[in-house]
Design an enzyme around this catalytic site. Structure first.
Site, PDB file in Angstrom:
ATOM      1  N   HIS A  59       1.997   1.853  -3.429  1.00 47.92           N
ATOM      2  CA  HIS A  59       0.931   2.466  -4.248  1.00 47.92           C
ATOM      3  C   HIS A  59       0.861   3.964  -3.979  1.00 47.92           C
ATOM      4  CE1 HIS A  59      -0.265  -1.368  -5.608  1.00 47.92           C
ATOM      5  NE2 HIS A  59      -0.990  -1.731  -4.577  1.00 47.92           N
ATOM      6  N   ASP A  93       3.394 -18.348  -8.199  1.00 49.55           N
ATOM      7  CA  ASP A  93       3.775 -16.969  -8.499  1.00 49.55           C
ATOM      8  C   ASP A  93       4.406 -16.983  -9.885  1.00 49.55           C
ATOM      9  OD1 ASP A  93       5.115 -14.210  -8.316  1.00 49.55           O
ATOM     10  OD2 ASP A  93       4.260 -14.340  -6.324  1.00 49.55           O
ATOM     11  N   GLY A 122      -6.171 -10.938  -1.740  1.00 53.04           N
ATOM     12  CA  GLY A 122      -5.605 -10.087  -2.793  1.00 53.04           C
ATOM     13  C   GLY A 122      -6.670  -9.158  -3.354  1.00 53.04           C
ATOM     14  N   ILE A 123      -6.292  -7.912  -3.566  1.00 55.02           N
ATOM     15  CA  ILE A 123      -7.263  -6.919  -4.036  1.00 55.02           C
ATOM     16  C   ILE A 123      -7.244  -6.913  -5.556  1.00 55.02           C
ATOM     17  CG2 ILE A 123      -7.877  -4.474  -3.989  1.00 55.02           C
ATOM     18  CD1 ILE A 123      -6.630  -4.549  -1.074  1.00 55.02           C
ATOM     19  N   ILE A 178     -11.475 -11.278   2.970  1.00 54.50           N
ATOM     20  CA  ILE A 178     -10.672 -10.998   4.172  1.00 54.50           C
ATOM     21  C   ILE A 178     -10.263  -9.535   4.128  1.00 54.50           C
ATOM     22  CG2 ILE A 178      -8.495 -11.525   5.368  1.00 54.50           C
ATOM     23  CD1 ILE A 178     -10.274 -13.945   5.301  1.00 54.50           C
ATOM     24  N   THR A 195       0.838  -1.211   0.000  1.00 54.69           N
ATOM     25  CA  THR A 195       0.000   0.000   0.000  1.00 54.69           C
ATOM     26  C   THR A 195       0.869   1.257   0.000  1.00 54.69           C
ATOM     27  OG1 THR A 195      -1.691  -1.193   1.214  1.00 54.69           O
ATOM     28  CG2 THR A 195      -1.822   1.197   1.294  1.00 54.69           C
TER      29      THR A 195
HETATM   30  P1  NAD Z   1       2.567  -8.450  -3.390  1.00 53.70           P
HETATM   31  O1  NAD Z   1       2.107  -7.568  -4.502  1.00 53.70           O
HETATM   32  O2  NAD Z   1       3.925  -8.259  -2.807  1.00 53.70           O
HETATM   33  O3  NAD Z   1       2.465  -9.983  -3.862  1.00 53.70           O
HETATM   34  C1  NAD Z   1       1.601 -10.428  -4.841  1.00 53.70           C
HETATM   35  C2  NAD Z   1       2.314 -11.530  -5.604  1.00 53.70           C
HETATM   36  O4  NAD Z   1       1.398 -12.106  -6.538  1.00 53.70           O
HETATM   37  C3  NAD Z   1       3.531 -11.031  -6.408  1.00 53.70           C
HETATM   38  O5  NAD Z   1       4.702 -11.730  -6.005  1.00 53.70           O
HETATM   39  C4  NAD Z   1       3.143 -11.325  -7.854  1.00 53.70           C
HETATM   40  O6  NAD Z   1       4.250 -11.705  -8.662  1.00 53.70           O
HETATM   41  C5  NAD Z   1       2.147 -12.489  -7.672  1.00 53.70           C
HETATM   42  N1  NAD Z   1       1.273 -12.742  -8.834  1.00 53.70           N
HETATM   43  C6  NAD Z   1       0.858 -11.890  -9.793  1.00 53.70           C
HETATM   44  N2  NAD Z   1       0.101 -12.540 -10.705  1.00 53.70           N
HETATM   45  C7  NAD Z   1       0.042 -13.839 -10.302  1.00 53.70           C
HETATM   46  C8  NAD Z   1      -0.583 -15.005 -10.831  1.00 53.70           C
HETATM   47  N3  NAD Z   1      -1.317 -14.965 -11.964  1.00 53.70           N
HETATM   48  N4  NAD Z   1      -0.448 -16.170 -10.155  1.00 53.70           N
HETATM   49  C9  NAD Z   1       0.274 -16.230  -9.010  1.00 53.70           C
HETATM   50  N5  NAD Z   1       0.899 -15.150  -8.477  1.00 53.70           N
HETATM   51  C10 NAD Z   1       0.785 -13.969  -9.104  1.00 53.70           C
HETATM   52  O7  NAD Z   1       1.456  -8.344  -2.268  1.00 53.70           O
HETATM   53  P2  NAD Z   1       1.407  -8.675  -0.695  1.00 53.70           P
HETATM   54  O8  NAD Z   1       1.918  -7.505   0.071  1.00 53.70           O
HETATM   55  O9  NAD Z   1       1.963 -10.014  -0.416  1.00 53.70           O
HETATM   56  O10 NAD Z   1      -0.173  -8.688  -0.552  1.00 53.70           O
HETATM   57  C11 NAD Z   1      -0.928  -9.676  -1.240  1.00 53.70           C
HETATM   58  C12 NAD Z   1      -2.236  -9.111  -1.757  1.00 53.70           C
HETATM   59  O11 NAD Z   1      -3.085  -8.805  -0.655  1.00 53.70           O
HETATM   60  C13 NAD Z   1      -2.143  -7.807  -2.556  1.00 53.70           C
HETATM   61  O12 NAD Z   1      -3.122  -7.833  -3.595  1.00 53.70           O
HETATM   62  C14 NAD Z   1      -2.504  -6.742  -1.532  1.00 53.70           C
HETATM   63  O13 NAD Z   1      -3.037  -5.576  -2.135  1.00 53.70           O
HETATM   64  C15 NAD Z   1      -3.555  -7.470  -0.743  1.00 53.70           C
HETATM   65  N6  NAD Z   1      -3.772  -7.035   0.650  1.00 53.70           N
HETATM   66  C16 NAD Z   1      -5.038  -7.147   1.119  1.00 53.70           C
HETATM   67  C17 NAD Z   1      -5.309  -6.827   2.426  1.00 53.70           C
HETATM   68  C18 NAD Z   1      -6.683  -6.998   2.948  1.00 53.70           C
HETATM   69  O14 NAD Z   1      -6.956  -6.577   4.089  1.00 53.70           O
HETATM   70  N7  NAD Z   1      -7.576  -7.600   2.171  1.00 53.70           N
HETATM   71  C19 NAD Z   1      -4.287  -6.388   3.282  1.00 53.70           C
HETATM   72  C20 NAD Z   1      -2.972  -6.308   2.777  1.00 53.70           C
HETATM   73  C21 NAD Z   1      -2.733  -6.649   1.458  1.00 53.70           C
END
Ligand code: NAD
Ligand code: ZN
Length: 347
Positions: free
Chosen positions: A47, A199, A267-268, A290, A44
């Site tokens: 971003h 990944d 994941g968002i 979540i 975040t």
């Molecule tokens: P990150 O962006 O570091 O990790 C995401 C990973 O997904 C990356 O390593 C990327 O290469 C991989 N990826 C992309 N396309 C893919 C595919 N088709 N198949 C498999 N993997 C793929 O993010 P993070 O910090 O680990 O967070 C994970 C997710 O959770 C993000 O989308 C983030 O925005 C979200 N998030 C949500 C909350 C919530 O409360 N819901 C809180 C924190 C983060």
């Protein structure tokens, strides 16, 4: 006590962040002032640094960013009992209203009026942070400081990974970012049989294996079917944790779940994401969104799992002083990193 402090601030609309001097906040009634020791950079924050469309809609500069931190109590506002000066703490990054239906029912993670530290109000990338006392979480001195620095993200991973019973189950985790990798470790710790992580990034898949994934699949190169067959999985995954934010990953997950399987969505997704809900219907899947962490049961589990030997240290790849924040954000942008820790000690 000092009256000015350094803070990492989004000063105006547009890319980048600046280190500037600001007054140290004065805790009001019911508030606590925390002296920050270490912080960690979250996606975040990246971003907000980049000023992506989400930031343009949600961030109102000037704003001190950051919500992953460890520190110590520096001062208490009027009417705050129960904390000692110097006590080590982290804090829940979602500040809730306390009186909506969900808050009063003990489900504050679903508050209708959540404000994010470092998103909707000044955050933790500063020498001092001021938050409501009810958001402060005391943390044992036994846990390494740099791990407590990313308790917020560890909480997201814990909340998602423990949403369903994983003992003896086969788990698919899509996305080996810091949260996916922590979730892999948590699932193993809680008795999952196979934990397969996908990944596109080999560096991160290696990290997932170091944290306990039983297998990893680079989806641009290898098939998930092969990995499943090698583990004699014939009916599909029991539990799915979507942690990439990619709808392609979610599609793949839906197609590999067993009938009656359960999915936690963390994941968002992008605005254009399309999901085949017929997969959900015909497979009778259960899906749960979540957001954040449970207050404060997730925090309890986080401490308890560390006490029980969960090791998150392989996730830390960068340790920098806060004045080198640009290097930390560059590492996060490049994707060749796990957690990036910023040290806020000032000589
Ligand atoms: P990150 O962006 O570091 O990790 C995401 C990973 O997904 C990356 O390593 C990327 O290469 C991989 N990826 C992309 N396309 C893919 C595919 N088709 N198949 C498999 N993997 C793929 O993010 P993070 O910090 O680990 O967070 C994970 C997710 O959770 C993000 O989308 C983030 O925005 C979200 N998030 C949500 C909350 C919530 O409360 N819901 C809180 C924190 C983060
Ligand atoms: Zn509320």
């Amino acid at each position: 006590m000092q009256t000015d402090m350094v803070a990492l601030v989004k000063e105006k609309a547009g890319p980048g962040l600046a280190l500037i001097k600001k007054p140290v906040p004065i805790p009001g009634p019911g508030e606590v002032l925390i002296k920050i020791r270490k912080t960690a950079i979250c996606g975040t924050d990246v971003h907000i640094y980049n000023w992506n469309p989400w930031s343009q809609r949600n961030i109102r500069p000037p704003l001190t960013i950051g919500h992953e931190y460890v520190g110590e109590i520096a001062a208490l506002g009027p009417g705050v009992p129960g904390f000692g000066i110097g006590e080590r703490v982290s804090g829940e990054g979602h500040i809730v209203c306390g009186h909506c239906r969900n808050c009063r029912a003990g489900n504050a993670q679903w508050c209708k009026d959540t404000k994010g530290v470092g998103v909707n109000r000044d955050g933790a990338f500063a020498e001092y942070l001021c938050i409501p006392a009810c958001n402060v979480v005391p943390v044992s001195e036994a846990f390494p400081e740099e791990i407590v620095a990313f308790f917020d993200a560890y909480g997201n991973a814990t909340h998602a990974a423990l949403m369903y019973d994983v003992a003896g189950e086969d788990v698919l985790i899509t996305g080996a970012g810091p949260i996916g990798v922590m979730a892999a470790a948590i699932c193993r710790k809680n008795g999952a049989r196979n934990v397969i992580v996908t990944d596109l990034n080999d560096y991160r898949l290696k990290m997932a294996r170091a944290m306990g994934a039983t297998a990893t699949v680079s989806v641009s190169r290898d098939s998930l079917d092969g990995a499943m067959a090698r583990r004699h999985m014939v009916e599909g995954f029991d539990v799915g944790l979507e942690m990439s934010g990619s709808h392609l990953a979610l599609d793949q997950m839906l197609s590999k779940m067993r009938n009656g399987g359960k999915i936690a969505l963390l994941g968002i997704l992008g605005e254009q994401a399309r999901v085949d809900l017929n997969e959900v219907i015909f497979k009778s899947l259960t899906m749960t969104g979540i957001y954040g962490r449970r207050m404060y049961e997730t925090w309890y589990k986080m401490g308890a799992m560390l006490e029980a030997g969960l090791d998150l240290s392989p996730l830390i790849t960068h340790r920098l002083h806060f004045t080198d924040f640009e290097k930390g954000f560059a590492a996060m942008q490049g994707g060749l990193c796990g957690k990036v820790i910023l040290d806020w000690s000032v000589q």
